[in-house]
Write a protein that holds these residues in place. Sequence first.
Motif, PDB file in Angstrom:
ATOM      1  N   VAL B   4      45.736 107.107  15.431  1.00  0.00           N
ATOM      2  CA  VAL B   4      44.930 105.934  15.103  1.00  0.00           C
ATOM      3  C   VAL B   4      43.751 105.856  16.062  1.00  0.00           C
ATOM      4  O   VAL B   4      43.924 105.923  17.282  1.00  0.00           O
ATOM      5  N   ALA B   5      42.531 105.762  15.494  1.00  0.00           N
ATOM      6  CA  ALA B   5      41.325 105.571  16.301  1.00  0.00           C
ATOM      7  C   ALA B   5      40.991 104.084  16.266  1.00  0.00           C
ATOM      8  O   ALA B   5      40.832 103.506  15.198  1.00  0.00           O
ATOM      9  N   VAL B   6      40.889 103.476  17.440  1.00  0.00           N
ATOM     10  CA  VAL B   6      40.792 102.023  17.505  1.00  0.00           C
ATOM     11  C   VAL B   6      39.456 101.564  18.069  1.00  0.00           C
ATOM     12  O   VAL B   6      38.981 102.086  19.079  1.00  0.00           O
ATOM     13  N   CYS B   7      38.852 100.563  17.404  1.00  0.00           N
ATOM     14  CA  CYS B   7      37.713  99.868  18.025  1.00  0.00           C
ATOM     15  C   CYS B   7      37.848  98.388  17.759  1.00  0.00           C
ATOM     16  O   CYS B   7      38.808  97.946  17.109  1.00  0.00           O
ATOM     17  N   GLY B   8      36.919  97.611  18.252  1.00  0.00           N
ATOM     18  CA  GLY B   8      37.026  96.160  18.152  1.00  0.00           C
ATOM     19  C   GLY B   8      36.932  95.662  16.722  1.00  0.00           C
ATOM     20  O   GLY B   8      37.618  94.737  16.316  1.00  0.00           O
ATOM     21  N   MET B   9      36.037  96.289  15.933  1.00  0.00           N
ATOM     22  CA  MET B   9      35.720  95.777  14.608  1.00  0.00           C
ATOM     23  C   MET B   9      36.188  96.683  13.473  1.00  0.00           C
ATOM     24  O   MET B   9      36.195  96.279  12.324  1.00  0.00           O
ATOM     25  N   GLY B  10      36.486  97.923  13.784  1.00  0.00           N
ATOM     26  CA  GLY B  10      36.982  98.831  12.755  1.00  0.00           C
ATOM     27  C   GLY B  10      35.921  99.427  11.843  1.00  0.00           C
ATOM     28  O   GLY B  10      36.249 100.075  10.860  1.00  0.00           O
ATOM     29  N   ILE B  11      34.630  99.227  12.148  1.00  0.00           N
ATOM     30  CA  ILE B  11      33.607  99.828  11.280  1.00  0.00           C
ATOM     31  C   ILE B  11      32.711 100.823  11.998  1.00  0.00           C
ATOM     32  O   ILE B  11      32.041 101.630  11.376  1.00  0.00           O
ATOM     33  N   GLY B  12      32.663 100.758  13.305  1.00  0.00           N
ATOM     34  CA  GLY B  12      31.660 101.564  13.995  1.00  0.00           C
ATOM     35  C   GLY B  12      32.262 102.650  14.846  1.00  0.00           C
ATOM     36  O   GLY B  12      32.365 103.812  14.446  1.00  0.00           O
ATOM     37  N   ALA B  36      41.218 104.984  11.061  1.00  0.00           N
ATOM     38  CA  ALA B  36      40.383 104.106  11.892  1.00  0.00           C
ATOM     39  C   ALA B  36      40.874 102.674  11.729  1.00  0.00           C
ATOM     40  O   ALA B  36      41.197 102.260  10.616  1.00  0.00           O
ATOM     41  N   ALA B  37      40.941 101.952  12.815  1.00  0.00           N
ATOM     42  CA  ALA B  37      41.472 100.588  12.716  1.00  0.00           C
ATOM     43  C   ALA B  37      40.792  99.670  13.719  1.00  0.00           C
ATOM     44  O   ALA B  37      40.341 100.109  14.765  1.00  0.00           O
ATOM     45  N   ASP B  38      40.716  98.382  13.369  1.00  0.00           N
ATOM     46  CA  ASP B  38      40.227  97.424  14.361  1.00  0.00           C
ATOM     47  C   ASP B  38      41.398  97.006  15.246  1.00  0.00           C
ATOM     48  O   ASP B  38      42.561  97.289  14.951  1.00  0.00           O
ATOM     49  N   ILE B  39      41.063  96.315  16.306  1.00  0.00           N
ATOM     50  CA  ILE B  39      42.065  96.064  17.335  1.00  0.00           C
ATOM     51  C   ILE B  39      43.232  95.222  16.811  1.00  0.00           C
ATOM     52  O   ILE B  39      44.386  95.432  17.198  1.00  0.00           O
ATOM     53  N   GLY B  40      42.971  94.319  15.871  1.00  0.00           N
ATOM     54  CA  GLY B  40      44.036  93.487  15.317  1.00  0.00           C
ATOM     55  C   GLY B  40      45.044  94.309  14.534  1.00  0.00           C
ATOM     56  O   GLY B  40      46.256  94.211  14.731  1.00  0.00           O
ATOM     57  N   VAL B  41      44.510  95.146  13.641  1.00  0.00           N
ATOM     58  CA  VAL B  41      45.354  96.022  12.826  1.00  0.00           C
ATOM     59  C   VAL B  41      46.046  97.059  13.710  1.00  0.00           C
ATOM     60  O   VAL B  41      47.190  97.441  13.488  1.00  0.00           O
ATOM     61  N   ALA B  42      45.321  97.499  14.727  1.00  0.00           N
ATOM     62  CA  ALA B  42      45.775  98.630  15.538  1.00  0.00           C
ATOM     63  C   ALA B  42      47.080  98.334  16.263  1.00  0.00           C
ATOM     64  O   ALA B  42      47.909  99.223  16.427  1.00  0.00           O
ATOM     65  N   ARG B  43      47.253  97.098  16.680  1.00  0.00           N
ATOM     66  CA  ARG B  43      48.496  96.776  17.411  1.00  0.00           C
ATOM     67  C   ARG B  43      49.703  97.099  16.548  1.00  0.00           C
ATOM     68  O   ARG B  43      50.707  97.596  17.042  1.00  0.00           O
ATOM     69  N   GLY B  44      49.583  96.814  15.238  1.00  0.00           N
ATOM     70  CA  GLY B  44      50.662  97.149  14.314  1.00  0.00           C
ATOM     71  C   GLY B  44      50.711  98.643  14.036  1.00  0.00           C
ATOM     72  O   GLY B  44      51.766  99.265  14.125  1.00  0.00           O
ATOM     73  N   ALA B  45      49.545  99.214  13.712  1.00  0.00           N
ATOM     74  CA  ALA B  45      49.483 100.632  13.331  1.00  0.00           C
ATOM     75  C   ALA B  45      49.951 101.524  14.478  1.00  0.00           C
ATOM     76  O   ALA B  45      50.562 102.572  14.254  1.00  0.00           O
ATOM     77  N   ILE B  62      45.478  96.922  23.458  1.00  0.00           N
ATOM     78  CA  ILE B  62      46.456  97.471  22.510  1.00  0.00           C
ATOM     79  C   ILE B  62      47.876  97.117  22.945  1.00  0.00           C
ATOM     80  O   ILE B  62      48.761  96.931  22.134  1.00  0.00           O
ATOM     81  N   GLY B  63      48.051  96.960  24.246  1.00  0.00           N
ATOM     82  CA  GLY B  63      49.345  96.526  24.756  1.00  0.00           C
ATOM     83  C   GLY B  63      50.360  97.653  24.800  1.00  0.00           C
ATOM     84  O   GLY B  63      50.011  98.825  24.787  1.00  0.00           O
ATOM     85  N   ASP B  64      51.616  97.265  24.788  1.00  0.00           N
ATOM     86  CA  ASP B  64      52.706  98.225  24.903  1.00  0.00           C
ATOM     87  C   ASP B  64      53.018  98.857  23.553  1.00  0.00           C
ATOM     88  O   ASP B  64      53.469  98.181  22.648  1.00  0.00           O
ATOM     89  N   VAL B  65      52.740 100.134  23.429  1.00  0.00           N
ATOM     90  CA  VAL B  65      53.075 100.827  22.176  1.00  0.00           C
ATOM     91  C   VAL B  65      53.775 102.138  22.512  1.00  0.00           C
ATOM     92  O   VAL B  65      53.557 102.700  23.588  1.00  0.00           O
ATOM     93  N   PRO B  66      54.613 102.618  21.586  1.00  0.00           N
ATOM     94  CA  PRO B  66      55.295 103.886  21.848  1.00  0.00           C
ATOM     95  C   PRO B  66      54.333 105.077  21.830  1.00  0.00           C
ATOM     96  O   PRO B  66      54.626 106.126  22.403  1.00  0.00           O
ATOM     97  N   ALA B  67      53.178 104.921  21.170  1.00  0.00           N
ATOM     98  CA  ALA B  67      52.224 106.024  21.047  1.00  0.00           C
ATOM     99  C   ALA B  67      51.584 106.361  22.389  1.00  0.00           C
ATOM    100  O   ALA B  67      51.504 105.518  23.277  1.00  0.00           O
ATOM    101  N   GLU B  68      51.153 107.620  22.490  1.00  0.00           N
ATOM    102  CA  GLU B  68      50.387 108.020  23.673  1.00  0.00           C
ATOM    103  C   GLU B  68      48.941 107.520  23.509  1.00  0.00           C
ATOM    104  O   GLU B  68      48.294 107.799  22.502  1.00  0.00           O
ATOM    105  N   VAL B  69      48.449 106.744  24.468  1.00  0.00           N
ATOM    106  CA  VAL B  69      47.095 106.203  24.366  1.00  0.00           C
ATOM    107  C   VAL B  69      46.129 107.114  25.135  1.00  0.00           C
ATOM    108  O   VAL B  69      46.306 107.349  26.330  1.00  0.00           O
TER     109      VAL B  69
END
Lengths: 151, 90
Positions: B4-12, B36-45, B62-69
Amino acid sequence: MTLNLAEELSSITTKATASDWREAIRLAGDGLVAGGVTTEAYTEEMITAVEEHGPYIVIAPGIALAHSRPAESVLKGGLSWVSLETPVEFGHASNDPVTLVIGLAALDHTAHIEVLKAVAGVLSNKEVRARLEAAETPDQVRDLLSGLATK
Amino acid sequence: MKIVAVCGMGIGTSVLLKMNAEKVLASLGIDADVEAADIGVARGAAQTADIVLTSDELAPEIGDVPAEVIIIDNFFDLDEITEKLTPAVQ
């Protein structure tokens, strides 16, 4: 490269002066408004995005991709181009200072991807980028971009 | 593999990051699904992703996620993305 970025840019400003990052984003926002891409509210939304999430929009050394999310303030998809006379600090740990601000507005999450690909293609070439940033007038920027598209 | 590629808005920025990550993965010959995902969606994704690509500023959000950041500084620099992504995907 098939897509001509010169035709996609709704406005080009060269050698602009901004005293801080907010003013630099406003210039990119003014360009979007002048091109009929967004309303003035979008300019403030782009600034709020940085206030909330930090200067992550400085995506590469010297380049800020100012944008917010699809909203009512976006009338159509579009891009604006602002090259700065004096570099501006955005507070980014490794990519400051900024000399080029691209304003981006999109109606959805996918329609503008080809345009972004073209932007990335042009700006990731250091030599091309140096020539674009040295351009004194919007016409010079357009001519350079059109020249790249025909290659 | 899901990235998952994460940014604040998910468009740029996330879209740019996704494009360049796909280029790098193709050159490495690795089959992965990049979203590609915005930060809100990304926490779930990010809960179901193997790898999260983002910037230094957004990583803490993004907080605590099992994925490697993985933090990318220059989104246009394929060398940097290759260097950071290669050990994670192999």
